[in-house]
Structures are given as C-alpha cells and as structure tokens.
Design a protein around this motif. Structure first.
Motif, PDB file in Angstrom:
ATOM      1  N   GLY A  85       5.636 -27.587 -43.480  1.00 33.06           N
ATOM      2  CA  GLY A  85       5.476 -26.181 -43.809  1.00 33.06           C
ATOM      3  C   GLY A  85       4.182 -25.897 -44.524  1.00 33.06           C
ATOM      4  O   GLY A  85       3.557 -24.872 -44.328  1.00 33.06           O
ATOM      5  N   SER A  86       3.749 -26.821 -45.396  1.00 37.09           N
ATOM      6  CA  SER A  86       2.471 -26.665 -46.078  1.00 37.09           C
ATOM      7  C   SER A  86       1.413 -27.417 -45.299  1.00 37.09           C
ATOM      8  O   SER A  86       1.549 -28.600 -45.014  1.00 37.09           O
ATOM      9  CB  SER A  86       2.543 -27.235 -47.500  1.00 37.09           C
ATOM     10  N   SER A 106       7.562 -24.283 -33.549  1.00 33.47           N
ATOM     11  CA  SER A 106       7.143 -23.067 -32.854  1.00 33.47           C
ATOM     12  C   SER A 106       7.949 -22.885 -31.569  1.00 33.47           C
ATOM     13  O   SER A 106       8.361 -23.857 -30.927  1.00 33.47           O
ATOM     14  CB  SER A 106       5.653 -23.137 -32.503  1.00 33.47           C
ATOM     15  N   ALA A 219       1.388 -11.044 -37.598  1.00 30.31           N
ATOM     16  CA  ALA A 219       2.089 -11.929 -38.522  1.00 30.31           C
ATOM     17  C   ALA A 219       2.192 -11.229 -39.864  1.00 30.31           C
ATOM     18  O   ALA A 219       1.376 -10.360 -40.190  1.00 30.31           O
ATOM     19  CB  ALA A 219       1.363 -13.268 -38.674  1.00 30.31           C
ATOM     20  N   GLU A 220       3.209 -11.581 -40.622  1.00 36.23           N
ATOM     21  CA  GLU A 220       3.319 -11.072 -41.984  1.00 36.23           C
ATOM     22  C   GLU A 220       2.161 -11.612 -42.821  1.00 36.23           C
ATOM     23  O   GLU A 220       1.541 -12.625 -42.477  1.00 36.23           O
ATOM     24  CB  GLU A 220       4.649 -11.496 -42.600  1.00 36.23           C
ATOM     25  N   SER A 222       1.837 -13.255 -45.637  1.00 27.90           N
ATOM     26  CA  SER A 222       1.859 -14.642 -46.121  1.00 27.90           C
ATOM     27  C   SER A 222       1.638 -15.638 -44.988  1.00 27.90           C
ATOM     28  O   SER A 222       0.919 -16.627 -45.135  1.00 27.90           O
ATOM     29  CB  SER A 222       3.186 -14.937 -46.826  1.00 27.90           C
ATOM     30  N   GLU A 223       2.245 -15.372 -43.810  1.00 28.91           N
ATOM     31  CA  GLU A 223       2.057 -16.260 -42.663  1.00 28.91           C
ATOM     32  C   GLU A 223       0.622 -16.175 -42.147  1.00 28.91           C
ATOM     33  O   GLU A 223       0.011 -17.191 -41.803  1.00 28.91           O
ATOM     34  CB  GLU A 223       3.028 -15.888 -41.546  1.00 28.91           C
ATOM     35  N   GLU A 226      -1.721 -18.260 -44.233  1.00 31.22           N
ATOM     36  CA  GLU A 226      -1.649 -19.691 -43.935  1.00 31.22           C
ATOM     37  C   GLU A 226      -2.331 -20.029 -42.617  1.00 31.22           C
ATOM     38  O   GLU A 226      -2.988 -21.056 -42.494  1.00 31.22           O
ATOM     39  CB  GLU A 226      -0.185 -20.144 -43.901  1.00 31.22           C
ATOM     40  N   LEU A 227      -2.192 -19.155 -41.627  1.00 29.94           N
ATOM     41  CA  LEU A 227      -2.819 -19.396 -40.333  1.00 29.94           C
ATOM     42  C   LEU A 227      -4.335 -19.316 -40.410  1.00 29.94           C
ATOM     43  O   LEU A 227      -5.050 -20.052 -39.731  1.00 29.94           O
ATOM     44  CB  LEU A 227      -2.307 -18.376 -39.308  1.00 29.94           C
TER      45      LEU A 227
END
Length: 267
Positions: A85-86, A106, A219-220, A222-223, A226-227
C-alpha cells in the motif's frame, strides 16, 4: 501490424497466470518470468515493447532488472507492480523512467487500461522520432545541414507550440523540454506532468486535477497524491539543482503542486 510484446515478471504464479491470460486474450504476445535471472535471460534473447515488473523478486531484484531493461531498450515501456500500500519503499533507489505503477490488487480493467496507455504513448514517441528523422533527412537533401539525432535544434519547427516559464521551454508538438541550454530526458508521463504544470505556471494544481490532466483518469485527492509522487520525484531529479530542496516544482502540502514562475535564486 503485429501485436505488442510483453514480458511479465513476477515470482507469484497466480499473478503470472491471471495477468498473462488476461493480456493474451486481448491479443498481446506475452512471455513470463518467475525470477530476475530468468527475466535477464529473456531480455538478452529478444526485445519487448513493455515490461510488467514486480520489484520484489528473489535473487536479482526488480530494480536491477529495470536498470538492465533501460540500458538495453531505451524506449521500452515499464510498468511497476507492487503488493504494498505504501510505495515509498517500493520505488526507493529507482532513478530511471517508468511509465506508471499499479497495485497487484488493481482491477483487470485498470491493468488493461494502463498497458494500453503505456503502449499508445510509446507508439506516439516512436512515430515522432521517425517523423523528425525523415524531416531532418529532407532538410539535408535540400541543402540544409542535417541535424544530428541528439543535437538541440537552433530553429523551432513551424507550427510547434512552445510554453516558456523562466528558463524552461516545452515544445508540445515535439514533446521535448529544455532547461536553459540543457535538453531534458523525460518519460512520456514526466513530460505530460511538466506540460500540465507549465500551462498553469504560478497556480496551484490539485493532486486530482494534475492526475486528470497528465494521465486522463479520476482519483480521490489522497490516491492521486500517491500516484503522482514517484513521477514528481523522478521529474525533480532531472530538473532541480538540488532535488531535496526544490526550486521549480513546489509542493503545497495537502493540496497539490505548483510550477514556480520565477525559480528563487540560491543564496
């Protein structure tokens, strides 16, 4: 036209079987490898258009495989697979261009969409390189000086659209970027990110808006953050004098990024 060739490298059989079957049913020429050593053997035997690469491999790790891919096939598309996840630890130490990354969880639709996007960007880059080579040859035959492949053009081609932000110049048609007299070697994703930021220079782009502009999907916040993070990291490595203390691409914590109109002078 032959289908694109893909090498899928993962030590987990279910991942190789599921993704391999998914991609083959879409018509891709897929080979698999269950270790870094096997991947290097396959890379030495033949070229591939795209690599789906797990970073955590026994023996020769994924970072080494990615480096060998980039050394041998400069325009190959690389998609990183990770089960974590990280992503900070997953991308640590990778200082080469990857098109994108995805979690092993995914959806099949997301995997196919990322593969399709990476191959389309690669085909576009190859077409533009071929077109520029043809144009340079024609100019030479007409009596002009034929430009060397890596030579910075002294004239910008007619019809090209250029964005200038301080010392930064971005040619949208040629998909090239320069910082001062230095031509930047950017991946397609890095180029799109820089172009999106340059078109809104001086204004903060939210994580979601920047992801939408550069990658074309929603994407939200927070997502999206990260992307974007690994691509911004690699982009800073290429344009910042001191990537740990950015002068050009600035982070607005919790919001997004901004391209500084005038990079502050170092003291």
């Amino acid at each position: 036209m032959s289908q694109a060739s893909i090498l899928l490298v993962d030590d987990e059989f279910p991942i190789r079987a599921t993704l391999g079957d998914l991609l083959r049913r879409r018509g891709y020429d897929v080979q698999t490898a269950d270790s870094g050593e096997e991947a290097l053997d396959r890379i030495a035997q033949r070229p591939f258009d795209l690599f789906l690469l797990d970073l955590r491999l026994p023996g020769v790790d994924g970072i080494t495989v990615a480096q060998r891919v980039r050394e041998r096939y400069a325009d190959a598309a690389i998609l990183i697979l990770t089960g974590h996840g990280s992503l900070d630890s997953a991308i640590e130490g990778i200082h080469l261009g990857v098109f994108d990354y995805m979690l092993k969880t995914s959806s099949p639709q997301d995997v196919l969409a990322r593969v399709k996007s990476a191959l389309e960007a690669q085909a576009e880059q190859r077409h533009k390189k071929s077109l520029m080579t043809t144009l340079q040859t024609v100019v030479g035959e007409l009596g002009g000086k034929q430009q060397e492949p890596n030579e910075t053009p002294t004239q910008q081609p007619a019809g090209d659209q250029w964005i200038r932000v301080g010392e930064l110049e971005i040619g949208l048609w040629r998909q090239m970027a320069r910082l001062g007299d230095q031509t930047l070697n950017l991946t397609p994703t890095e180029f799109r990110l820089l172009s999106c930021l340059a078109q809104q220079a001086g204004l903060v782009m939210s994580y979601a808006n920047l992801l939408r502009c550069a990658q074309g999907y929603e994407a939200e916040s927070s997502e999206a953050a990260e992307l974007l993070k690994p691509h911004i990291y690699h982009l800073r490595q290429k344009i910042e004098p001191d990537p740990s203390n950015p002068r050009y691409i600035l982070t607005v914590r919790g919001t997004g990024y901004v391209l500084a109109v005038e990079a502050p002078q170092s003291k």
